[in-house]
Motif scaffolding. Sequence first.
Motif, PDB file in Angstrom:
ATOM      1  N   UNK A  72      96.045 -14.436  44.435  1.00 41.43           N
ATOM      2  CA  UNK A  72      97.327 -14.738  43.785  1.00 41.43           C
ATOM      3  C   UNK A  72      97.327 -14.454  42.283  1.00 41.43           C
ATOM      4  N   UNK A  73      96.167 -14.598  41.655  1.00 47.03           N
ATOM      5  CA  UNK A  73      96.060 -14.315  40.219  1.00 47.03           C
ATOM      6  C   UNK A  73      96.133 -12.810  39.973  1.00 47.03           C
ATOM      7  N   UNK A  74      95.486 -12.027  40.831  1.00 44.64           N
ATOM      8  CA  UNK A  74      95.484 -10.577  40.641  1.00 44.64           C
ATOM      9  C   UNK A  74      96.892 -10.004  40.677  1.00 44.64           C
ATOM     10  N   UNK A  75      97.786 -10.618  41.416  1.00 46.74           N
ATOM     11  CA  UNK A  75      99.148 -10.093  41.535  1.00 46.74           C
ATOM     12  C   UNK A  75      99.950 -10.263  40.244  1.00 46.74           C
ATOM     13  N   UNK A  76      99.482 -11.109  39.329  1.00 41.91           N
ATOM     14  CA  UNK A  76     100.161 -11.291  38.039  1.00 41.91           C
ATOM     15  C   UNK A  76      99.218 -10.953  36.881  1.00 41.91           C
ATOM     16  N   UNK A  77      98.251 -10.070  37.143  1.00 42.47           N
ATOM     17  CA  UNK A  77      97.273  -9.651  36.146  1.00 42.47           C
ATOM     18  C   UNK A  77      97.487  -8.180  35.805  1.00 42.47           C
ATOM     19  N   UNK A  78      97.599  -7.890  34.530  1.00 45.36           N
ATOM     20  CA  UNK A  78      97.772  -6.499  34.111  1.00 45.36           C
ATOM     21  C   UNK A  78      96.456  -5.745  34.057  1.00 45.36           C
ATOM     22  N   UNK A  79      95.399  -6.391  33.579  1.00 44.18           N
ATOM     23  CA  UNK A  79      94.089  -5.747  33.511  1.00 44.18           C
ATOM     24  C   UNK A  79      93.013  -6.704  34.028  1.00 44.18           C
ATOM     25  N   UNK A  80      92.257  -6.269  35.016  1.00 44.36           N
ATOM     26  CA  UNK A  80      91.093  -6.985  35.521  1.00 44.36           C
ATOM     27  C   UNK A  80      89.856  -6.326  34.927  1.00 44.36           C
ATOM     28  N   UNK A  81      88.929  -7.137  34.371  1.00 46.27           N
ATOM     29  CA  UNK A  81      87.838  -6.602  33.562  1.00 46.27           C
ATOM     30  C   UNK A  81      86.464  -7.088  34.039  1.00 46.27           C
ATOM     31  N   UNK A  82      86.049  -6.754  35.260  1.00 48.34           N
ATOM     32  CA  UNK A  82      84.725  -7.165  35.720  1.00 48.34           C
ATOM     33  C   UNK A  82      83.643  -6.202  35.245  1.00 48.34           C
ATOM     34  N   UNK A  83      82.376  -6.609  35.401  1.00 50.53           N
ATOM     35  CA  UNK A  83      81.309  -5.624  35.266  1.00 50.53           C
ATOM     36  C   UNK A  83      81.037  -5.025  36.643  1.00 50.53           C
TER      37      UNK A  83
ATOM     38  N   UNK B 268      80.489 -17.191  46.473  1.00 46.89           N
ATOM     39  CA  UNK B 268      81.564 -17.045  47.471  1.00 46.89           C
ATOM     40  C   UNK B 268      82.589 -15.990  47.076  1.00 46.89           C
ATOM     41  N   UNK B 269      82.860 -15.825  45.807  1.00 47.45           N
ATOM     42  CA  UNK B 269      83.842 -14.857  45.316  1.00 47.45           C
ATOM     43  C   UNK B 269      85.154 -15.028  46.094  1.00 47.45           C
ATOM     44  N   UNK B 270      85.696 -16.220  46.043  1.00 48.23           N
ATOM     45  CA  UNK B 270      86.784 -16.681  46.889  1.00 48.23           C
ATOM     46  C   UNK B 270      88.035 -15.808  46.729  1.00 48.23           C
ATOM     47  N   UNK B 271      88.287 -14.961  47.724  1.00 46.98           N
ATOM     48  CA  UNK B 271      89.437 -14.054  47.663  1.00 46.98           C
ATOM     49  C   UNK B 271      90.753 -14.818  47.745  1.00 46.98           C
ATOM     50  N   UNK B 272      90.786 -15.877  48.546  1.00 50.18           N
ATOM     51  CA  UNK B 272      92.011 -16.669  48.675  1.00 50.18           C
ATOM     52  C   UNK B 272      92.404 -17.307  47.348  1.00 50.18           C
ATOM     53  N   UNK B 273      91.405 -17.681  46.552  1.00 47.34           N
ATOM     54  CA  UNK B 273      91.666 -18.256  45.240  1.00 47.34           C
ATOM     55  C   UNK B 273      92.082 -17.188  44.235  1.00 47.34           C
ATOM     56  N   UNK B 274      91.441 -16.019  44.311  1.00 49.05           N
ATOM     57  CA  UNK B 274      91.626 -14.991  43.291  1.00 49.05           C
ATOM     58  C   UNK B 274      92.876 -14.137  43.497  1.00 49.05           C
TER      59      UNK B 274
ATOM     60  N   UNK C 153      88.913   0.853  42.798  1.00 51.32           N
ATOM     61  CA  UNK C 153      90.117   1.284  43.497  1.00 51.32           C
ATOM     62  C   UNK C 153      90.599   0.212  44.468  1.00 51.32           C
ATOM     63  N   UNK C 154      89.659  -0.391  45.197  1.00 51.19           N
ATOM     64  CA  UNK C 154      90.023  -1.431  46.162  1.00 51.19           C
ATOM     65  C   UNK C 154      90.630  -2.638  45.454  1.00 51.19           C
ATOM     66  N   UNK C 155      90.074  -3.013  44.324  1.00 48.25           N
ATOM     67  CA  UNK C 155      90.611  -4.149  43.577  1.00 48.25           C
ATOM     68  C   UNK C 155      91.991  -3.827  43.024  1.00 48.25           C
ATOM     69  N   UNK C 156      92.194  -2.606  42.571  1.00 52.59           N
ATOM     70  CA  UNK C 156      93.504  -2.227  42.039  1.00 52.59           C
ATOM     71  C   UNK C 156      94.584  -2.336  43.110  1.00 52.59           C
ATOM     72  N   UNK C 157      94.229  -2.054  44.330  1.00 54.86           N
ATOM     73  CA  UNK C 157      95.208  -2.146  45.416  1.00 54.86           C
ATOM     74  C   UNK C 157      95.576  -3.591  45.743  1.00 54.86           C
ATOM     75  N   UNK C 158      94.796  -4.540  45.229  1.00 53.22           N
ATOM     76  CA  UNK C 158      95.074  -5.959  45.492  1.00 53.22           C
ATOM     77  C   UNK C 158      96.008  -6.574  44.446  1.00 53.22           C
ATOM     78  N   UNK C 159      96.456  -5.788  43.476  1.00 57.07           N
ATOM     79  CA  UNK C 159      97.480  -6.345  42.601  1.00 57.07           C
ATOM     80  C   UNK C 159      97.431  -6.010  41.138  1.00 57.07           C
TER      81      UNK C 159
ATOM     82  N   UNK D  62      90.543   2.183  36.982  1.00 54.47           N
ATOM     83  CA  UNK D  62      91.295   2.686  38.135  1.00 54.47           C
ATOM     84  C   UNK D  62      92.619   1.954  38.214  1.00 54.47           C
ATOM     85  N   UNK D  63      93.716   2.706  38.374  1.00 50.50           N
ATOM     86  CA  UNK D  63      95.038   2.093  38.482  1.00 50.50           C
ATOM     87  C   UNK D  63      95.563   2.125  39.911  1.00 50.50           C
ATOM     88  N   UNK D  64      94.685   2.392  40.868  1.00 51.51           N
ATOM     89  CA  UNK D  64      95.090   2.487  42.266  1.00 51.51           C
ATOM     90  C   UNK D  64      95.248   3.899  42.752  1.00 51.51           C
TER      91      UNK D  64
END
Length: 329
Positions: free
Chosen positions: A189-200, A181-187, A219-225, A241-243
């Motif tokens: 709020x966390x991205x907005x207080x995350x300095x580095x997101x580290x997916x593959x 599902x990769x639940x965006x509604x769940x994720x 780039x799209x993920x960086x724009x989310x927070x 990518x920093x946005x």
Amino acid sequence: MPETRSRPFDLLVVGDANPDVVLGPVPRDLVYGQREQLVERADLVLGGSAAITACGAARLGLRVAFAGRVGDDPAGAFVRTALAARGVDTSALTTDPELATPLTAVLTHGADRAILTAPGCLAATGPQDVPDALIAGVRHVHAGSFFLMPRLARALAAVFARARELGATTSLDTNDDPSGRWDRELLDPVLKVTDQLLPNAAEARALAPDAEGVAGAAAALARRGPGLVVVKNGAEGALAHDGSRLSTASAVPVEPLDTVGAGDSFDAGFLAAVLRGLALPDALAVACACGSLSARGRGGTAAQPTWDEAVGCAPVNRTTNSGSSAWPT
């Protein structure tokens, strides 16, 4: 921002820890009907994305604490001993009195693998397992396996926000989502207080399915927070990518023996480099070296490099502002 350099720990890792049974090479099509099939090798090793990252960071010289949950069983004792043996503080590793330690079987086939996990006490892992006093004593908080721990996932934004209030930086490796599902509604709020997101790369594309390519997903993920999105891209190396700006680094060529946990060792290398004050291109280079070098051994922790080994394989500027973050909050 509160001063962080004198804190007892550089890094708090929050998340999953379990034994891995790594079997292989396994035939692509397993035969059922109670037929016994032989494989060349089986290894019992420490697993869990968060646990492997913690061990890699300790190997690189960071002072590391771990917060999570195991069962009151031999598997939990194995995890606790393995973490402590690698220099990770386990005083915040909770023993669940009822639920079992998670167990994972990793079936390898060439460079590919299937991962089967019995989650055990992962579902019970939550914010109660991350003591506020411990958060106050670290420079950086990292969480792994976001989608495997729904109770922690729902509270992680508050945990990260508290870490920032106390002067720490934050990072997240979501890892895979078994539900798909990769639940965006769940994720989000966390991205907005995350300095580095580290997916593959596969995870980045799943998290941003409408984006074009891996760089577009970053780039799209960086724009989310998050302040920075760092994507592990296998043999292609890594990108960040920093946005607004894209940075890349090449992989370190090695003859891989086992790629289990390579991405978690990459995470450890990136965090260690950032906490040592390296600039982004150098941090990416060190992280790529750590991910590649970890594939020299079986399991996620056996071949994790020291700092000198990693830097020796990475083209970095060795004059750094040691102890300061390259991306302050």
